[in-house]
Write an enzyme that holds these catalytic residues in place. Sequence first.
Site, PDB file in Angstrom:
ATOM      1  N   ASN A  29       0.869  -1.173   0.000  1.00 58.51           N
ATOM      2  CA  ASN A  29       0.000   0.000   0.000  1.00 58.51           C
ATOM      3  C   ASN A  29       0.908   1.225   0.000  1.00 58.51           C
ATOM      4  O   ASN A  29       1.454   1.593   1.036  1.00 58.51           O
ATOM      5  CB  ASN A  29      -0.894  -0.028   1.248  1.00 58.51           C
ATOM      6  CG  ASN A  29      -1.703   1.243   1.402  1.00 58.51           C
ATOM      7  OD1 ASN A  29      -1.820   2.030   0.456  1.00 58.51           O
ATOM      8  ND2 ASN A  29      -2.271   1.447   2.577  1.00 58.51           N
ATOM      9  N   LYS A  88       0.157   4.291  -0.462  1.00 56.38           N
ATOM     10  CA  LYS A  88      -0.466   5.533   0.031  1.00 56.38           C
ATOM     11  C   LYS A  88      -0.138   6.679  -0.939  1.00 56.38           C
ATOM     12  O   LYS A  88      -0.131   6.455  -2.147  1.00 56.38           O
ATOM     13  CB  LYS A  88      -0.006   5.813   1.468  1.00 56.38           C
ATOM     14  CG  LYS A  88      -0.180   4.580   2.354  1.00 56.38           C
ATOM     15  CD  LYS A  88       0.057   4.823   3.813  1.00 56.38           C
ATOM     16  CE  LYS A  88      -0.164   3.514   4.562  1.00 56.38           C
ATOM     17  NZ  LYS A  88      -0.073   3.660   6.007  1.00 56.38           N
ATOM     18  N   HIS A 138      -9.538   1.557   4.564  1.00 56.36           N
ATOM     19  CA  HIS A 138      -8.279   1.743   5.295  1.00 56.36           C
ATOM     20  C   HIS A 138      -8.511   2.726   6.441  1.00 56.36           C
ATOM     21  O   HIS A 138      -9.285   3.673   6.310  1.00 56.36           O
ATOM     22  CB  HIS A 138      -7.197   2.275   4.348  1.00 56.36           C
ATOM     23  CG  HIS A 138      -5.841   2.258   4.978  1.00 56.36           C
ATOM     24  ND1 HIS A 138      -5.433   3.261   5.818  1.00 56.36           N
ATOM     25  CD2 HIS A 138      -4.833   1.361   4.930  1.00 56.36           C
ATOM     26  CE1 HIS A 138      -4.211   2.965   6.264  1.00 56.36           C
ATOM     27  NE2 HIS A 138      -3.821   1.818   5.728  1.00 56.36           N
ATOM     28  N   GLU A 174      -6.848   5.107   7.531  1.00 54.54           N
ATOM     29  CA  GLU A 174      -6.611   6.527   7.213  1.00 54.54           C
ATOM     30  C   GLU A 174      -7.830   7.133   6.530  1.00 54.54           C
ATOM     31  O   GLU A 174      -8.174   8.292   6.764  1.00 54.54           O
ATOM     32  CB  GLU A 174      -5.346   6.649   6.345  1.00 54.54           C
ATOM     33  CG  GLU A 174      -4.086   6.433   7.179  1.00 54.54           C
ATOM     34  CD  GLU A 174      -2.892   5.903   6.400  1.00 54.54           C
ATOM     35  OE1 GLU A 174      -2.892   5.960   5.160  1.00 54.54           O
ATOM     36  OE2 GLU A 174      -1.952   5.413   7.069  1.00 54.54           O
ATOM     37  N   GLU A 196      -5.667  -4.462  10.589  1.00 58.14           N
ATOM     38  CA  GLU A 196      -4.630  -3.455  10.784  1.00 58.14           C
ATOM     39  C   GLU A 196      -4.915  -2.679  12.068  1.00 58.14           C
ATOM     40  O   GLU A 196      -5.682  -1.700  12.047  1.00 58.14           O
ATOM     41  CB  GLU A 196      -4.614  -2.479   9.601  1.00 58.14           C
ATOM     42  CG  GLU A 196      -4.274  -3.132   8.289  1.00 58.14           C
ATOM     43  CD  GLU A 196      -3.653  -2.136   7.326  1.00 58.14           C
ATOM     44  OE1 GLU A 196      -2.505  -2.360   6.930  1.00 58.14           O
ATOM     45  OE2 GLU A 196      -4.299  -1.132   6.993  1.00 58.14           O
ATOM     46  N   GLY A 215       2.289   2.618  10.716  1.00 56.33           N
ATOM     47  CA  GLY A 215       3.252   3.711  10.544  1.00 56.33           C
ATOM     48  C   GLY A 215       3.931   4.130  11.841  1.00 56.33           C
ATOM     49  O   GLY A 215       4.573   5.172  11.903  1.00 56.33           O
ATOM     50  N   SER A 240       3.182  -1.789  10.396  1.00 61.97           N
ATOM     51  CA  SER A 240       4.630  -1.864  10.621  1.00 61.97           C
ATOM     52  C   SER A 240       5.217  -3.244  10.320  1.00 61.97           C
ATOM     53  O   SER A 240       6.102  -3.717  11.027  1.00 61.97           O
ATOM     54  CB  SER A 240       4.980  -1.419  12.048  1.00 61.97           C
ATOM     55  OG  SER A 240       4.589  -0.064  12.246  1.00 61.97           O
TER      56      SER A 240
END
Length: 252
Positions: free
Chosen positions: A9, A11, A95, A97, A167, A173, A212
């Site tokens: 991914n 991003k 996701h 985010e 996730e 991250g 991560s």
Amino acid sequence: MRRPVLAANWKMHKTAREAEAFADAFLPRVARIDDVEIVLAPPFTALAALARRLAGSRVALAGQNVNPEKQGAFTGEVSPPMLVEVGCAFCIVGHSERRALYGESDALVAAKARALLEHGIRPIVCVGETLEQREQGRTAAVVGAQLRASLASVPAERAAELVVAYEPVWAIGTGRTATPELAQEVHALIRARLGEQFGAAADRIPIQYGGSVKPENAAGLLAQKDIDGALVGGASLEAESFARIVRAGGAP
Ligand code: PGA
């Protein structure tokens, strides 16, 4: 059985030229691995260029987002048929985010997943708890509810085409990875919930871990019974790093 799905991914990273350079470095590194599915999800602007580079390889292409409508007055959006034409076999939806920064609800994620399936694209549906929710002991309730609502409109006969990504938001991250045991615990719970919703098809749905993932921790995570791949952000941006993660998912 389930084939592991290793997905990058990217991003909001990499221009089309940078994506091509990645493909040139990456493809020779994974040419001999054939027991996993390898997926790259670049920004929309790099899809066409990357599709040309990936032609003839076993590496699949994914969108990072989609609008459930086929077409219309939706400035800035991209539809399932557009992703089909450019060569996407997968698309990430829900996701964390997008849920946190753009207010995406479970209902919207469900509409996206259904629209993708209608166009023959496999949705990678993301779920995961925040640190606060975990500390309050609400992980199972939060993930279970997200899963049910995000997959509400998926017909049981199409369930085997799904990919689910667990996730934990606190691991994305942050460099803070869930331990293999802790991740496996939630993956087993997700598998059980999928079984309640879809019956036997649940055994065919790959459940990826994300948050991560790095070359150093991938093998330990992927060795777990219900961890069938990874959704990788930061460590997928560099060809050798992602190739090492893909190899960790292949046969020993
Ligand atoms: P990360 O991102 O690997 O950089 O933690 C994972 C993701 O957000 O899918």
